[in-house]
Design a protein around this motif. Structure first.
Motif, mmCIF file in Angstrom:
data_model
loop_
_atom_site.group_PDB
_atom_site.id
_atom_site.type_symbol
_atom_site.label_atom_id
_atom_site.label_comp_id
_atom_site.label_asym_id
_atom_site.label_seq_id
_atom_site.Cartn_x
_atom_site.Cartn_y
_atom_site.Cartn_z
ATOM 1 N N GLN A 21 -1.917 -1.467 18.178
ATOM 2 C CA GLN A 21 -1.247 -1.436 16.887
ATOM 3 C C GLN A 21 -2.066 -2.234 15.884
ATOM 4 O OE1 GLN A 21 2.481 -3.285 17.840
ATOM 5 N NE2 GLN A 21 3.333 -1.460 18.820
ATOM 6 N N GLU A 22 -2.043 -1.805 14.638
ATOM 7 C CA GLU A 22 -2.729 -2.548 13.588
ATOM 8 C C GLU A 22 -1.856 -2.581 12.345
ATOM 9 O OE1 GLU A 22 -5.614 1.226 12.343
ATOM 10 O OE2 GLU A 22 -6.476 -0.671 12.990
ATOM 11 N N GLU A 23 -2.006 -3.651 11.585
ATOM 12 C CA GLU A 23 -1.149 -3.860 10.419
ATOM 13 C C GLU A 23 -1.925 -4.633 9.365
ATOM 14 O OE1 GLU A 23 3.237 -5.841 9.436
ATOM 15 O OE2 GLU A 23 2.063 -6.491 11.185
ATOM 16 N N LEU A 24 -1.719 -4.287 8.109
ATOM 17 C CA LEU A 24 -2.335 -4.992 6.982
ATOM 18 C C LEU A 24 -1.244 -5.379 6.002
ATOM 19 C CD1 LEU A 24 -4.600 -6.002 5.150
ATOM 20 C CD2 LEU A 24 -4.900 -3.644 4.341
ATOM 21 N N VAL A 25 -1.163 -6.679 5.714
ATOM 22 C CA VAL A 25 -0.197 -7.194 4.746
ATOM 23 C C VAL A 25 -0.968 -7.780 3.571
ATOM 24 C CG1 VAL A 25 1.650 -8.856 4.330
ATOM 25 C CG2 VAL A 25 1.494 -7.691 6.544
ATOM 26 N N ILE A 26 -0.663 -7.295 2.372
ATOM 27 C CA ILE A 26 -1.292 -7.791 1.144
ATOM 28 C C ILE A 26 -0.215 -8.410 0.274
ATOM 29 C CG2 ILE A 26 -2.619 -7.188 -0.907
ATOM 30 C CD1 ILE A 26 -3.824 -4.892 0.639
ATOM 31 N N ARG A 27 -0.448 -9.662 -0.128
ATOM 32 C CA ARG A 27 0.573 -10.382 -0.881
ATOM 33 C C ARG A 27 -0.060 -11.090 -2.073
ATOM 34 N NH1 ARG A 27 3.456 -15.117 2.270
ATOM 35 N NH2 ARG A 27 1.491 -16.155 1.752
ATOM 36 N N PRO A 28 0.435 -10.832 -3.285
ATOM 37 C CA PRO A 28 -0.063 -11.577 -4.450
ATOM 38 C C PRO A 28 0.496 -12.994 -4.432
ATOM 39 C CG PRO A 28 1.684 -10.071 -5.111
ATOM 40 C CD PRO A 28 1.407 -9.789 -3.656
ATOM 41 N N LEU A 29 -0.322 -13.963 -4.786
ATOM 42 C CA LEU A 29 0.082 -15.364 -4.790
ATOM 43 C C LEU A 29 0.362 -15.837 -6.209
ATOM 44 C CD1 LEU A 29 -2.580 -16.683 -2.239
ATOM 45 C CD2 LEU A 29 -0.246 -15.908 -1.768
ATOM 46 N N HIS A 30 1.112 -16.925 -6.320
ATOM 47 C CA HIS A 30 1.491 -17.443 -7.635
ATOM 48 C C HIS A 30 0.261 -17.886 -8.436
ATOM 49 C CE1 HIS A 30 5.734 -17.194 -6.753
ATOM 50 N NE2 HIS A 30 5.588 -17.928 -5.651
ATOM 51 N N SER A 31 -0.809 -18.255 -7.732
ATOM 52 C CA SER A 31 -2.016 -18.720 -8.407
ATOM 53 C C SER A 31 -2.815 -17.579 -9.024
ATOM 54 C CB SER A 31 -2.898 -19.487 -7.420
ATOM 55 O OG SER A 31 -3.276 -18.643 -6.336
ATOM 56 N N GLY A 32 -2.426 -16.331 -8.738
ATOM 57 C CA GLY A 32 -3.181 -15.185 -9.224
ATOM 58 C C GLY A 32 -4.150 -14.645 -8.191
ATOM 59 N N ASP A 33 -4.259 -15.327 -7.051
ATOM 60 C CA ASP A 33 -5.110 -14.856 -5.966
ATOM 61 C C ASP A 33 -4.366 -13.795 -5.143
ATOM 62 O OD1 ASP A 33 -7.138 -16.764 -6.607
ATOM 63 O OD2 ASP A 33 -5.906 -18.295 -5.635
ATOM 64 N N THR A 34 -5.088 -13.166 -4.244
ATOM 65 C CA THR A 34 -4.516 -12.139 -3.378
ATOM 66 C C THR A 34 -4.729 -12.526 -1.926
ATOM 67 O OG1 THR A 34 -4.959 -10.417 -5.010
ATOM 68 C CG2 THR A 34 -4.528 -9.695 -2.751
#
Length: 230
Positions: A19-32
């Motif tokens: 199984q494979e999974e990718l989670v992308i989350r924007p951060l409060h600092s503007g980074d990813t």
């Protein structure tokens, strides 16, 4: 050609799954923040001393390590940079800068120190890292932390070893060898660009092997925080 009938026995269940999974989350600092997770579930039993000779999805090099050194759990990480908790929140898998390794051996191991030394030398070659510099001066035997994460009956701290190399430099060759442990070079692995990863503010790759209800569980994860525009 033989036709299948209702009386024919059902095919044997799959011995391993990927199984494979990718989670992308924007951060409060503007980074990813991007977290890649790769999991292999393997229906086998190393703890009973069974000799495994056929490998499909699970990497053979790690299977041989588990069998030869009677490893119950293995956790290793390579991290570049510092995770800024106040700006980014909590990471999925916290890890210190440099290289971190902690291992639970099976209670059948007679000399844990010798097994630990030989294991670090082998892992040094598998990951192209300086783990061979781990010795008695930077190895500890925790007594109240690093409990087993999987299902197991070994809780005697005598079979636990922990070491960290904070000055270990993480570079592209570490990621290249780490990706070779995956069952294939397609899927989410094609998105793991070394140049992008190592120019990020924070990068960490880890591998965890734990027993899960009579199933050997092999988990590989990589996470990175990239600056805006990268």
């Amino acid at each position: 050609m033989k036709l299948k009938t209702l009386d024919d026995p059902a095919p044997p269940p799959e011995k391993d799954r990927f199984q494979e999974e990718l989670v992308i989350r924007p951060l409060h600092s503007g980074d990813t923040y991007a977290s890649f997770q790769f999991r292999t579930l393997w229906d086998t039993d190393f703890l009973r001393g069974n000799k495994v000779s056929h490998y499909q999805l699970f990497p053979k090099s790690l299977g041989q390590v588990i069998s030869k050194f009677s490893v119950s759990e293995l956790h290793i990480s390579f991290t570049q940079g510092y995770w800024r908790t106040m700006q980014w929140g909590q990471p999925f898998l916290p890890s210190p800068p440099g290289a971190e390794l902690w291992v639970w051996f099976q209670d059948t191991v007679t000399d844990v120190d010798i097994a630990w030394k030989e294991l670090t030398n082998v892992l040094s070659g598998i990951f192209c890292a300086s783990l061979n510099f781990i010795d008695s001066t930077n190895t500890v035997q925790p007594s109240a932390s690093f409990k087993p994460l999987g299902v197991g009956n070994v809780t005697d701290q005598r079979f636990l070893r922990y070491a960290v190399l904070p000055r270990e430099i993480v570079f592209t060759e570490n990621l290249t060898l780490w990706k070779k442990l995956l069952p294939c070079g397609t899927g989410l692995a094609v998105l793991m660009n070394s140049e992008k990863f190592f120019h990020s503010s924070f990068y960490s790759q880890a591998l965890h092997i734990t027993p899960v209800c009579q199933v050997r569980f092999h988990s590989m994860g990589a996470e990175t925080d990239t600056e805006r525009g990268v």
